[in-house]
Each structure stands twice: as structure tokens, then as C-alpha cells.
Design a protein around this motif. Structure first.
Motif, PDB file in Angstrom:
ATOM      1  N   ARG A  14     119.130  19.560  53.631  1.00 18.15           N
ATOM      2  CA  ARG A  14     119.836  20.825  53.871  1.00 18.15           C
ATOM      3  C   ARG A  14     120.243  20.932  55.336  1.00 18.15           C
ATOM      4  O   ARG A  14     121.387  21.303  55.653  1.00 18.15           O
ATOM      5  CB  ARG A  14     118.945  22.007  53.469  1.00 18.15           C
ATOM      6  CG  ARG A  14     119.609  23.360  53.701  1.00 18.15           C
ATOM      7  CD  ARG A  14     118.726  24.505  53.247  1.00 18.15           C
ATOM      8  NE  ARG A  14     118.582  24.536  51.790  1.00 18.15           N
ATOM      9  CZ  ARG A  14     117.875  25.455  51.141  1.00 18.15           C
ATOM     10  NH1 ARG A  14     117.247  26.422  51.821  1.00 18.15           N
ATOM     11  NH2 ARG A  14     117.791  25.427  49.827  1.00 18.15           N
ATOM     12  N   ALA A  18     124.159  20.712  57.221  1.00 21.30           N
ATOM     13  CA  ALA A  18     124.657  21.680  58.198  1.00 21.30           C
ATOM     14  C   ALA A  18     125.126  20.974  59.458  1.00 21.30           C
ATOM     15  O   ALA A  18     126.153  21.332  60.051  1.00 21.30           O
ATOM     16  CB  ALA A  18     123.566  22.697  58.521  1.00 21.30           C
ATOM     17  N   CYS A  25     123.230  26.603  57.449  1.00 21.68           N
ATOM     18  CA  CYS A  25     122.659  26.646  56.097  1.00 21.68           C
ATOM     19  C   CYS A  25     121.658  27.793  55.975  1.00 21.68           C
ATOM     20  O   CYS A  25     121.326  28.470  56.951  1.00 21.68           O
ATOM     21  CB  CYS A  25     121.982  25.313  55.787  1.00 21.68           C
ATOM     22  SG  CYS A  25     120.590  24.918  56.874  1.00 21.68           S
ATOM     23  N   SER A  26     121.171  27.988  54.768  1.00 27.06           N
ATOM     24  CA  SER A  26     120.105  28.965  54.550  1.00 27.06           C
ATOM     25  C   SER A  26     118.786  28.404  55.056  1.00 27.06           C
ATOM     26  O   SER A  26     118.642  27.192  55.255  1.00 27.06           O
ATOM     27  CB  SER A  26     120.013  29.310  53.066  1.00 27.06           C
ATOM     28  OG  SER A  26     119.799  28.142  52.302  1.00 27.06           O
ATOM     29  N   PRO A  27     117.785  29.253  55.309  1.00 24.72           N
ATOM     30  CA  PRO A  27     116.504  28.770  55.837  1.00 24.72           C
ATOM     31  C   PRO A  27     115.848  27.748  54.904  1.00 24.72           C
ATOM     32  O   PRO A  27     116.117  27.727  53.695  1.00 24.72           O
ATOM     33  CB  PRO A  27     115.659  30.046  55.923  1.00 24.72           C
ATOM     34  CG  PRO A  27     116.663  31.157  56.016  1.00 24.72           C
ATOM     35  CD  PRO A  27     117.825  30.721  55.175  1.00 24.72           C
ATOM     36  N   ARG A  29     112.527  27.545  54.676  1.00 17.38           N
ATOM     37  CA  ARG A  29     111.198  28.032  54.303  1.00 17.38           C
ATOM     38  C   ARG A  29     111.070  28.317  52.805  1.00 17.38           C
ATOM     39  O   ARG A  29     109.963  28.474  52.303  1.00 17.38           O
ATOM     40  CB  ARG A  29     110.850  29.284  55.102  1.00 17.38           C
ATOM     41  CG  ARG A  29     111.811  30.449  54.918  1.00 17.38           C
ATOM     42  CD  ARG A  29     111.388  31.628  55.802  1.00 17.38           C
ATOM     43  NE  ARG A  29     112.305  32.760  55.695  1.00 17.38           N
ATOM     44  CZ  ARG A  29     113.362  32.942  56.472  1.00 17.38           C
ATOM     45  NH1 ARG A  29     113.658  32.049  57.402  1.00 17.38           N
ATOM     46  NH2 ARG A  29     114.136  34.009  56.324  1.00 17.38           N
ATOM     47  N   ASP A  30     112.211  28.356  52.097  1.00 12.48           N
ATOM     48  CA  ASP A  30     112.129  28.517  50.640  1.00 12.48           C
ATOM     49  C   ASP A  30     111.858  27.184  49.948  1.00 12.48           C
ATOM     50  O   ASP A  30     111.568  27.155  48.741  1.00 12.48           O
ATOM     51  CB  ASP A  30     113.412  29.135  50.090  1.00 12.48           C
ATOM     52  CG  ASP A  30     114.643  28.249  50.282  1.00 12.48           C
ATOM     53  OD1 ASP A  30     114.620  27.422  51.222  1.00 12.48           O
ATOM     54  OD2 ASP A  30     115.600  28.382  49.509  1.00 12.48           O
ATOM     55  N   ILE A 146     120.494  26.892  61.063  1.00 14.26           N
ATOM     56  CA  ILE A 146     120.168  27.899  60.047  1.00 14.26           C
ATOM     57  C   ILE A 146     120.958  29.172  60.315  1.00 14.26           C
ATOM     58  O   ILE A 146     120.962  29.701  61.434  1.00 14.26           O
ATOM     59  CB  ILE A 146     118.650  28.164  60.035  1.00 14.26           C
ATOM     60  CG1 ILE A 146     117.939  26.883  59.562  1.00 14.26           C
ATOM     61  CG2 ILE A 146     118.304  29.338  59.139  1.00 14.26           C
ATOM     62  CD1 ILE A 146     116.459  26.887  59.733  1.00 14.26           C
ATOM     63  N   ARG A 147     121.624  29.643  59.298  1.00 16.84           N
ATOM     64  CA  ARG A 147     122.580  30.742  59.406  1.00 16.84           C
ATOM     65  C   ARG A 147     121.970  31.979  60.062  1.00 16.84           C
ATOM     66  O   ARG A 147     120.887  32.436  59.697  1.00 16.84           O
ATOM     67  CB  ARG A 147     123.100  31.091  58.013  1.00 16.84           C
ATOM     68  CG  ARG A 147     124.242  32.076  57.966  1.00 16.84           C
ATOM     69  CD  ARG A 147     124.668  32.339  56.534  1.00 16.84           C
ATOM     70  NE  ARG A 147     124.970  31.106  55.827  1.00 16.84           N
ATOM     71  CZ  ARG A 147     124.263  30.651  54.787  1.00 16.84           C
ATOM     72  NH1 ARG A 147     123.230  31.332  54.341  1.00 16.84           N
ATOM     73  NH2 ARG A 147     124.604  29.520  54.193  1.00 16.84           N
ATOM     74  N   ASP A 148     122.689  32.516  61.057  1.00 18.12           N
ATOM     75  CA  ASP A 148     122.344  33.778  61.729  1.00 18.12           C
ATOM     76  C   ASP A 148     120.979  33.737  62.406  1.00 18.12           C
ATOM     77  O   ASP A 148     120.366  34.781  62.627  1.00 18.12           O
ATOM     78  CB  ASP A 148     122.379  34.950  60.725  1.00 18.12           C
ATOM     79  CG  ASP A 148     123.747  35.158  60.123  1.00 18.12           C
ATOM     80  OD1 ASP A 148     124.758  34.917  60.826  1.00 18.12           O
ATOM     81  OD2 ASP A 148     123.821  35.545  58.942  1.00 18.12           O
ATOM     82  N   ASP A 150     118.214  33.049  61.274  1.00 18.11           N
ATOM     83  CA  ASP A 150     117.228  33.681  60.386  1.00 18.11           C
ATOM     84  C   ASP A 150     116.043  32.724  60.227  1.00 18.11           C
ATOM     85  O   ASP A 150     115.911  32.029  59.222  1.00 18.11           O
ATOM     86  CB  ASP A 150     117.886  33.982  59.032  1.00 18.11           C
ATOM     87  CG  ASP A 150     116.921  34.602  58.038  1.00 18.11           C
ATOM     88  OD1 ASP A 150     115.828  35.044  58.463  1.00 18.11           O
ATOM     89  OD2 ASP A 150     117.255  34.622  56.833  1.00 18.11           O
ATOM     90  N   ASP A 155     110.984  27.142  59.960  1.00 20.93           N
ATOM     91  CA  ASP A 155     112.411  26.802  60.048  1.00 20.93           C
ATOM     92  C   ASP A 155     112.761  26.147  61.376  1.00 20.93           C
ATOM     93  O   ASP A 155     113.446  25.124  61.415  1.00 20.93           O
ATOM     94  CB  ASP A 155     113.262  28.062  59.864  1.00 20.93           C
ATOM     95  CG  ASP A 155     113.086  28.699  58.506  1.00 20.93           C
ATOM     96  OD1 ASP A 155     113.349  28.023  57.508  1.00 20.93           O
ATOM     97  OD2 ASP A 155     112.665  29.881  58.458  1.00 20.93           O
TER      98      ASP A 155
END
Length: 273
Positions: A14, A18, A25-27, A29-30, A146-148, A150, A155
Motif C-alpha cells: 500500500r 503511494a 493512501c489510507s492508513p 493500521r487497518d 498516508i492521506r492527510d 492521518d 503508520d
């Protein structure tokens, strides 16, 4: 051995996407176990090894999360670290093309350049002083895939401690001639202060951050080596940057260093279109 379904590999993929696409990308941590810093460092190591396989080399290490306030925000009680690579080192004042670092911000720091390696199980401040050839002022350009921004600790660690690029000053100073704890710092944008601080903001003293890093890397089997640059951590808050910005950091006893950012050519192309 990792597989495509392994959480470490999936998190790395992921972040790698990016980096290649320039789209945050999204974090992660998921994907990784909650609060599992070891897994986050495994992601970081996997991505660093890929850079090395591409022909890059490690030029040193950075210490992050050296502020108690930032540690509290991210729910940890320890700093973190990331690798510095040769293609992220910039000459003083040279333009960094806009987009080369995703979502960039800037921090002023004390850099130590080592003359000798540090491979003891437990180090002292005296060990670090003896091993250091000289200190330099530095601007670290942190960035987040990681987007914004966040991020949690998981992360940012997986994302190489949010490392982007770094600029070193050109006037080496012996550590013995410096009061790094009391050294004041100001980071300016075109003459206007955007961040201020002092050495005491970095784990109480920049050398404390270097001791922590030296001990940690020995435990992981990757001790600091002669020639390594150590970015010891921010002396003040991160500063936002925009295309075309020129930042200058001044640190008492160390002099100054500049970081410059190129224009956003994509925006101009969009206007022409």
C-alpha cells in the motif's frame, strides 16, 4: 518468509503504491495488528531493503517522535527511527521538485556526522561525543504517504518514520564547542518565523536522542557506522510548506541551512489546459 496475504507485505504494498503513483493512501493500521510497533518496523525494513536492491545506500538514520507532546498525541512513550537514503540528501539551498515528497512539512534539527561507529550494547553521551566528527544544522523535509497525515505510531514507523528528504549545512562544528541543549532555533520562510525552539525540546538534549538511537540499532543488529549522519530530531514544531517556498533554519552555534521547494508544475499545466 512473507506472502501476498501477509499483513507486513500488504502494508508495504500500500505504501509502495503511494510512492510510485504520488497519490497518498489510507492508513496501514487497518492491516497491521493494533499497536504492533514490531510489525510496523518490519514494513519499514522491507521497504528499505527494496530501495537498497534498487541501488540506493543508507547514509544514516533519523530519530522521530522526540517531543513528549507528539508522543502523547500518537499514544507512545518512545521515539522512533527511520533510514536516510542517498537519494534523499539535498545540497543546501537546492530546489526540491514539488511532488518529490508527498504532503511535505519541514523541521529544523541538529545533525551529527560520525567519525567512528557505535556498537556497544549500552552507550553514554560521552561515547556519542567521542564518535562524532562534527555537527551541522539540518532541515528535515518530512512527508507522509498516508492521506492527510492521518497517522498513528504504527503508520509513521511503517512509512520510514515519515522520512522524505534532508538538507545539511556546510560548516562543520565540533560538538565540544556547542551547548546543544540551550541552542536556540528559528525556522523562517522568506524572513518570517514559522517555527522556533531549542535543543532541550529534543528528548531534553539532541545527544540523548543519539544515545537512544545507537542503543536501539545495536539491539536490532544494525549499529551506527563511521560516516553515518544522524538527524537527532525536531527542535520545534513542524512547519507547513508550499510550492516555491524557501526556508532557512538558524541554530545557535551551528549557523544556517536552507531548503527550497520547486513550483507546482502540475498546477501550471492544468491552468494552461
Amino acid at each position: 518468509m512473507t506472502t501476498a496475504t501477509d499483513p507486513v507485505t500488504r502494508a508495504a504494498e500500500r505504501l509502495e503504491e503511494a510512492r510510485h503513483t504520488g497519490v497518498p493512501c489510507s492508513p496501514v493500521r487497518d492491516i497491521l495488528p493494533a499497536g504492533d510497533l514490531d510489525s510496523a518496523y518490519a514494513v519499514q525494513s522491507l521497504l528499505t531493503d527494496r530501495r537498497l536492491a534498487e541501488g540506493r545506500r543508507i547514509t544514516g538514520w533519523k530519530v522521530g517522535l522526540t517531543s513528549a507532546t507528539v508522543q502523547a498525541q500518537l499514544g507512545v512513550n518512545t521515539p522512533d527511527f527511520g533510514a536516510l537514503l542517498d537519494d534523499t540528501a539535498l545540497p543546501d539551498g537546492a530546489d526540491l521538485p514539488w511532488g518529490a515528497v508527498l504532503q511535505p512539512k519541514a523541521e529544523a534539527e541538529v545533525a551529527l556526522v560520525l567519525e567512528h561507529g557505535l556498537d556497544h550494547e549500552r552507550h553514554t553521551v560521552a561515547d556519542v561525543i567521542r564518535a562524532t566528527a562534527f555537527a551541522l544544522p539540518a532541515i528535515e523535509i518530512v512527508g507522509s504517504r498516508i492521506r492527510d497525515w492521518d497517522i498513528t505510531a504504527v503508520d509513521t514507523i511503517a512509512d520510514n518514520a515519515s522520512s522524505g528528504a534532508y538538507v545539511l549545512g556546510n560548516r562543520p562544528v565540533a560538538v565540544r564547542d556547542l551547548d546543544l541543549r540551550g541552542a536556540g532555533m528559528v525556522l523562517e520562510r522568506r524572513g518570517e518565523p514559522v517555527s522556533t525552539g531549542a535543543g532541550a525540546a529534543c528528548l531534553g538534549h539532541p545527544l540523548h536522542a543519539a544515545v537512544w538511537l545507537a542503543d536501539t540499532l545495536v539491539r536490532l543488529g544494525r549499529p551506527l557506522r563511521a560516516g553515518d549522519t544522524v538527524l537527532t530530531g525536531a527542535l520545534g514544531p513542524m512547519a507547513a510548506v508550499a510550492p516555491g517556498d524557501v526556508l532557512e533554519a538558524r541554530i545557535d552555534g551551528l549557523g544556517s541551512v536552507r531548503a527550497a521547494f520547486g513550483d507546482d508544475t502540475r498546477a501550471r499545466e492544468g491552468e494552461r489546459g
